[in-house]
Scaffold this active site. Structure first.
Site, PDB file in Angstrom:
ATOM      1  N   VAL A 147     -20.351 -13.578 -11.947  1.00  0.00           N
ATOM      2  CA  VAL A 147     -20.434 -14.870 -11.351  1.00  0.00           C
ATOM      3  C   VAL A 147     -21.134 -14.602 -10.061  1.00  0.00           C
ATOM      4  O   VAL A 147     -20.858 -13.604  -9.242  1.00  0.00           O
ATOM      5  CB  VAL A 147     -18.834 -15.373 -11.185  1.00  0.00           C
ATOM      6  N   ASP A 197       2.531  -3.005  -3.635  1.00  0.00           N
ATOM      7  CA  ASP A 197       0.852  -3.076  -3.660  1.00  0.00           C
ATOM      8  C   ASP A 197       0.144  -2.820  -2.402  1.00  0.00           C
ATOM      9  O   ASP A 197      -1.173  -2.580  -2.950  1.00  0.00           O
ATOM     10  CB  ASP A 197       0.790  -4.669  -3.723  1.00  0.00           C
ATOM     11  N   HIS A 205      18.463  -4.764 -38.269  1.00  0.00           N
ATOM     12  CA  HIS A 205      17.759  -5.650 -39.107  1.00  0.00           C
ATOM     13  C   HIS A 205      18.586  -6.935 -39.179  1.00  0.00           C
ATOM     14  O   HIS A 205      19.541  -6.808 -39.323  1.00  0.00           O
ATOM     15  CB  HIS A 205      17.629  -5.066 -40.835  1.00  0.00           C
ATOM     16  N   GLY A 244       8.686 -12.497  -1.828  1.00  0.00           N
ATOM     17  CA  GLY A 244       7.441 -12.279  -1.688  1.00  0.00           C
ATOM     18  C   GLY A 244       6.586 -13.068  -2.756  1.00  0.00           C
ATOM     19  O   GLY A 244       7.011 -14.012  -3.222  1.00  0.00           O
ATOM     20  N   THR A 245       5.477 -12.691  -2.920  1.00  0.00           N
ATOM     21  CA  THR A 245       4.613 -13.040  -3.945  1.00  0.00           C
ATOM     22  C   THR A 245       5.097 -13.452  -5.359  1.00  0.00           C
ATOM     23  O   THR A 245       5.282 -14.538  -5.766  1.00  0.00           O
ATOM     24  CB  THR A 245       3.391 -12.375  -4.102  1.00  0.00           C
ATOM     25  N   THR A 257     -10.088 -12.240  -9.829  1.00  0.00           N
ATOM     26  CA  THR A 257     -10.722 -11.076 -10.179  1.00  0.00           C
ATOM     27  C   THR A 257      -9.955  -9.892  -9.236  1.00  0.00           C
ATOM     28  O   THR A 257     -10.961  -8.975  -8.605  1.00  0.00           O
ATOM     29  CB  THR A 257     -12.276 -11.159  -9.396  1.00  0.00           C
ATOM     30  N   GLY A 258      -8.739 -10.016  -9.096  1.00  0.00           N
ATOM     31  CA  GLY A 258      -8.245  -8.862  -8.627  1.00  0.00           C
ATOM     32  C   GLY A 258      -7.489  -9.379  -7.145  1.00  0.00           C
ATOM     33  O   GLY A 258      -7.756 -10.211  -6.651  1.00  0.00           O
ATOM     34  N   ARG A 259      -6.604  -8.160  -6.826  1.00  0.00           N
ATOM     35  CA  ARG A 259      -5.853  -8.393  -5.533  1.00  0.00           C
ATOM     36  C   ARG A 259      -6.273  -7.436  -4.539  1.00  0.00           C
ATOM     37  O   ARG A 259      -6.550  -6.232  -5.157  1.00  0.00           O
ATOM     38  CB  ARG A 259      -4.325  -8.510  -5.931  1.00  0.00           C
ATOM     39  N   ARG A 317       7.824 -15.699   5.553  1.00  0.00           N
ATOM     40  CA  ARG A 317       7.843 -16.845   4.619  1.00  0.00           C
ATOM     41  C   ARG A 317       9.065 -17.577   4.838  1.00  0.00           C
ATOM     42  O   ARG A 317       9.903 -16.764   5.190  1.00  0.00           O
ATOM     43  CB  ARG A 317       7.690 -16.574   3.141  1.00  0.00           C
TER      44      ARG A 317
HETATM   45  P1  NAI Z   1      -7.154  -7.938 -12.801  1.00  0.00           P
HETATM   46  O1  NAI Z   1      -7.782  -6.472 -12.066  1.00  0.00           O
HETATM   47  O2  NAI Z   1      -6.155  -7.693 -13.851  1.00  0.00           O
HETATM   48  O3  NAI Z   1      -8.456  -8.475 -13.522  1.00  0.00           O
HETATM   49  C1  NAI Z   1      -9.538  -8.940 -12.819  1.00  0.00           C
HETATM   50  C2  NAI Z   1     -10.657  -9.101 -13.844  1.00  0.00           C
HETATM   51  O4  NAI Z   1     -11.840  -9.615 -13.090  1.00  0.00           O
HETATM   52  C3  NAI Z   1     -11.247  -7.958 -14.391  1.00  0.00           C
HETATM   53  O5  NAI Z   1     -11.391  -7.780 -15.685  1.00  0.00           O
HETATM   54  C4  NAI Z   1     -12.710  -7.758 -13.643  1.00  0.00           C
HETATM   55  O6  NAI Z   1     -13.590  -7.087 -14.578  1.00  0.00           O
HETATM   56  C5  NAI Z   1     -13.070  -9.287 -13.648  1.00  0.00           C
HETATM   57  N1  NAI Z   1     -14.163  -9.458 -12.387  1.00  0.00           N
HETATM   58  C6  NAI Z   1     -14.140  -8.878 -11.291  1.00  0.00           C
HETATM   59  N2  NAI Z   1     -15.505  -9.283 -10.741  1.00  0.00           N
HETATM   60  C7  NAI Z   1     -15.927 -10.537 -11.593  1.00  0.00           C
HETATM   61  C8  NAI Z   1     -17.028 -11.509 -11.483  1.00  0.00           C
HETATM   62  N3  NAI Z   1     -17.785 -11.342 -10.255  1.00  0.00           N
HETATM   63  N4  NAI Z   1     -17.279 -12.157 -12.582  1.00  0.00           N
HETATM   64  C9  NAI Z   1     -16.624 -11.964 -13.682  1.00  0.00           C
HETATM   65  N5  NAI Z   1     -15.296 -11.149 -13.749  1.00  0.00           N
HETATM   66  C10 NAI Z   1     -15.009 -10.521 -12.666  1.00  0.00           C
HETATM   67  O7  NAI Z   1      -6.732  -8.663 -11.647  1.00  0.00           O
HETATM   68  P2  NAI Z   1      -5.934 -10.145 -11.603  1.00  0.00           P
HETATM   69  O8  NAI Z   1      -5.780 -10.553 -12.917  1.00  0.00           O
HETATM   70  O9  NAI Z   1      -6.545 -10.868 -10.708  1.00  0.00           O
HETATM   71  O10 NAI Z   1      -4.616  -9.618 -11.144  1.00  0.00           O
HETATM   72  C11 NAI Z   1      -4.332  -9.179  -9.936  1.00  0.00           C
HETATM   73  C12 NAI Z   1      -3.326  -8.192  -9.848  1.00  0.00           C
HETATM   74  O11 NAI Z   1      -2.091  -8.616 -10.048  1.00  0.00           O
HETATM   75  C13 NAI Z   1      -3.340  -6.856 -11.169  1.00  0.00           C
HETATM   76  O12 NAI Z   1      -3.147  -5.813 -10.455  1.00  0.00           O
HETATM   77  C14 NAI Z   1      -2.431  -7.172 -12.142  1.00  0.00           C
HETATM   78  O13 NAI Z   1      -1.746  -6.322 -12.718  1.00  0.00           O
HETATM   79  C15 NAI Z   1      -1.222  -8.178 -11.148  1.00  0.00           C
HETATM   80  N6  NAI Z   1      -0.423  -9.093 -11.863  1.00  0.00           N
HETATM   81  C16 NAI Z   1       0.279  -8.555 -12.965  1.00  0.00           C
HETATM   82  C17 NAI Z   1       0.784  -9.621 -13.876  1.00  0.00           C
HETATM   83  C18 NAI Z   1       1.755  -9.044 -14.791  1.00  0.00           C
HETATM   84  O14 NAI Z   1       2.482  -7.948 -14.613  1.00  0.00           O
HETATM   85  N7  NAI Z   1       2.253  -9.842 -15.898  1.00  0.00           N
HETATM   86  C19 NAI Z   1       0.852 -10.945 -13.834  1.00  0.00           C
HETATM   87  C20 NAI Z   1      -0.215 -11.455 -12.604  1.00  0.00           C
HETATM   88  C21 NAI Z   1      -0.992 -10.531 -11.788  1.00  0.00           C
END
Ligand code: NAI
Length: 462
Positions: free
Chosen positions: A233, A309, A441, A40-41, A267-269, A35
Site C-alpha cells: 500500500v 509488548d 468420545h 489495557g488494550t 500492519t502491526g503494532r 485510562r
Molecule cells: P501482524 O504483524 O499480525 O500483521 C501485519 C501484516 O501487515 C503482515 O502480514 C504484514 O506483512 C502486513 N503489512 C505490513 N505493511 C504492509 C503494507 N504497506 N501493505 C500491505 N500489507 C502490509 O499485525 P496486526 O495484525 O496488526 O497485529 C498486531 C499485533 O497484535 C500482533 O503482534 C498480533 O499478534 C497481536 N494481536 C493478537 C491477537 C490474537 O492473539 N488473537 C489479536 C489481535 C492482535
C-alpha cells in the site's frame, strides 16, 4: 522507607497480573493507569471486545448458513448494530470492573493518571511523586503507522476504531493479512461488507505454518473475503464518506486503486513508552523502540524492569501475563521463569487457527530431522455433527526421539485444543504420550490424539 515495594506502570494483562502476583507474594504494590478503566488494550480495545463481535457475528453466520440444514427454519436475525456494540461494551465493562475488584481484594493502589519515571525509585503521576524499591514498565503497544496513511478512526481506522464504527460499511479494505486484519475482516464480512485484504507478502499470517496459512486463505476466500497478495500500500486518501487506497503489485510494480467505505490499517503494532522519560533516565531502547532488558527483565537502570509488548517477543496478552507473574517472583526473590519456546498463538476466526513451537519452515531452516502427524477434522465425528469438518491438526515431532517440537491446528476450538500440546511440550512429551492417552468420545480433542497417532503407526479414522 519507600512508599511502595513495587509500582507497576500500565494495567494491561502484563501489568495487572504482575501487580496481583506481587501483592500475593506480600509486596506493597501500586499500579499507575491513565485510562478510565483497568485492563489495557486487551480488555478495552483489543482481545475482549473483538471476541464479543466475533461471537455475535459467528452466531449470525450460523443462522444464515447452517440453521436450515438442522431443521431450524424461519427468518434469520437482522442486525441491530447499536445493540451489538452495546453488548460488546457490556462485556468490556464486566471484565474491566473485574480487575478493579481484584485490585481491591489484593489491596493494590490504583494511582490514576499517566506516569513517568523522573529518577530511579521514583514515579510521578500528575503532581504527585511516589517512591518504590522496584518499578515495572508494562506500558504495552500502539498501532504502528504507515507512511502515506492518516488515521481518523472514522473512515481510516486502526483496530480501535474498527470496534466502534458508526455504521456497518458496505465495503472495507483491510491493509495487512495478519491477526487483526483477518479477525476484524471476518467480523465485517459476516455483517455483509465486501472485504478486500491487501497484504504485502505473498501469503497471509506470516510466521505461522505455511500449510495452515494456505488452508486458512482458501477457507476465508470461501467465506467471501477477497485477497490481493504481494501488494504494497502506497497511500490512503480519505474522501468525505469513502477512502481511496493506492497499492503497487510487487511482481510488476504496477499501480492500482481501490475505493472503500472504510479502511482498516492492521500492519502491526509498536512498543508504547511515550512520556515515561526513559531517555533521560538512561534506559536503553532498541532501534525498533523496544525497552532492552536482561534475562530477568531488568533494564539498563537498576530497579527498573520492563515486561510485555514494550519489550522483545510476540505481542500477546498471555506472553505479557507470564512475564508479569515471573517478574513478581523475581522481585520477591524467587526464580521467575518464562518458557518462550511454548507460547501459543491463536487467531479467533472461524475456523480458529492455533499454533505452538516450531513450524515446518523453522525446522527446515535449522536442518532438523522431523516427522509430521496430521489428521483432518473430516474424520472427527463431533466436528462433522456441527458443520466444522474444515481444517486439520498437525503435530511435528523429532524423527528420532518422537519428542513434540510444535503443533498447528486449524479447525473448531483450535485455541483450546492447542493447550493439550502446550502441556505435553512443557513436560517434554513424545507424540506417543498423547497417542496413548485416552481421549473422550466424541470430542474435537480426538483429532489431536489422531494426529499424534499419525506420528507413529497411523491414525485410526484417516
Ligand atoms: P501482524 O504483524 O499480525 O500483521 C501485519 C501484516 O501487515 C503482515 O502480514 C504484514 O506483512 C502486513 N503489512 C505490513 N505493511 C504492509 C503494507 N504497506 N501493505 C500491505 N500489507 C502490509 O499485525 P496486526 O495484525 O496488526 O497485529 C498486531 C499485533 O497484535 C500482533 O503482534 C498480533 O499478534 C497481536 N494481536 C493478537 C491477537 C490474537 O492473539 N488473537 C489479536 C489481535 C492482535
Amino acid at each position: 522507607m519507600a512508599d511502595y515495594d513495587v509500582i507497576v506502570i500500565g494495567a494491561g494483562p502484563g501489568g495487572y497480573v504482575c501487580a496481583i502476583r506481587c501483592a500475593q507474594l506480600g509486596l506493597k504494590t501500586a499500579v499507575v493507569e491513565g485510562r478510565e478503566t483497568l485492563g489495557g488494550t486487551c480488555l478495552n480495545v483489543g482481545c475482549i471486545p473483538s471476541k464479543a463481535l466475533l461471537h455475535a457475528t459467528h452466531m449470525l453466520h450460523e443462522s444464515e448458513h447452517n440453521f436450515a440444514a438442522m431443521g431450524l427454519k424461519g427468518k434469520s436475525p437482522s442486525v441491530d448494530w447499536k445493540q451489538m456494540l452495546a453488548y460488546k461494551d457490556d462485556v468490556i465493562a464486566q471484565n474491566t470492573k473485574g480487575i478493579e475488584f481484584l485490585f481491591k481484594k489484593n489491596k493494590i493502589d490504583w494511582l490514576k493518571g499517566w506516569g513517568s519515571i523522573p529518577g530511579a525509585g521514583k514515579v510521578k503521576v500528575g503532581d504527585d511523586t511516589h517512591s518504590a524499591k522496584h518499578i515495572v514498565i508494562a506500558t504495552g503497544s500502539a498501532s504502528s503507522s504507515l507512511p502515506g496513511v492518516e488515521v481518523d478512526e472514522k473512515i481510516v481506522v486502526t483496530s480501535t476504531g474498527a470496534l466502534e464504527l458508526g455504521k456497518i460499511p458496505k465495503s472495507m479494505v483491510v491493509i495487512g493479512g495478519g491477526v487483526i486484519g483477518l479477525e476484524m475482516g471476518s467480523v465485517y464480512a459476516r455483517l455483509g461488507a465486501a472485504v478486500t485484504v491487501v497484504e504485502y507478502l505473498d501469503r497471509i499470517i506470516p510466521g505461522n505454518d505455511d500449510e495452515i496459512a494456505r488452508t486458512f486463505l482458501k477457507l476465508l476466500k470461501k467465506q467471501g473475503l477477497d485477497f490481493i497478495l504481494g501488494a504494497a500500500v502506497q497511500s490512503v486518501e480519505a474522501l468525505k464518506t469513502k477512502a481511496k487506497v493506492t497499492y503497487k503489485l510487487r511482481k510488476d510494480d504496477s499501480e492500482h486503486q481501490l475505493d472503500a467505505d472504510c479502511v482498516l490499517v492492521a500492519t502491526g503494532r509498536k512498543p508504547f513508552t511515550d512520556g515515561l522519560g526513559l531517555e533521560a533516565l538512561g534506559v536503553e531502547i532498541s532501534k525498533r523502540g523496544q525497552v532492552q532488558t536482561d534475562a530477568h527483565w531488568q533494564t539498563s537502570v537498576k530497579g527498573v524492569y520492563a515486561i510485555g509488548d514494550c519489550i522483545d517477543g510476540p505481542m500477546l496478552a498471555h506472553k505479557a501475563e507470564d512475564e508479569g507473574m515471573a517478574m513478581a517472583e523475581v522481585i520477591a526473590g524467587q526464580a521467575g521463569h518464562v518458557n518462550y519456546g511454548v507460547i501459543p498463538g491463536v487467531i479467533y476466526t472461524h475456523p480458529e487457527v492455533a499454533s505452538v513451537g516450531e513450524t515446518e519452515e523453522t525446522l527446515k531452516e535449522q536442518g532438523r530431522a522431523y516427522k509430521v502427524g496430521k489428521f483432518s477434522f473430516m474424520g472427527n465425528g463431533r466436528a462433522k455433527a456441527v458443520f466444522a469438518g474444515d481444517g486439520f491438526v498437525k503435530i511435528l515431532a523429532d524423527k528420532e526421539t518422537d519428542r513434540i517440537l510444535g503443533a498447528h491446528i486449524i479447525g473448531p476450538a483450535a485455541g483450546d485444543l492447542i493447550h493439550e500440546i502446550c502441556v505435553a511440550m512443557e513436560f517434554g512429551a513424545a507424540a506417543e504420550d498423547i497417542a496413548r492417552t485416552c481421549h473422550a468420545h466424541p470430542t474435537y480433542s480426538e483429532a489431536v490424539r489422531e494426529a499424534a497417532l499419525a506420528c507413529g503407526d497411523g491414525a485410526i479414522h484417516a
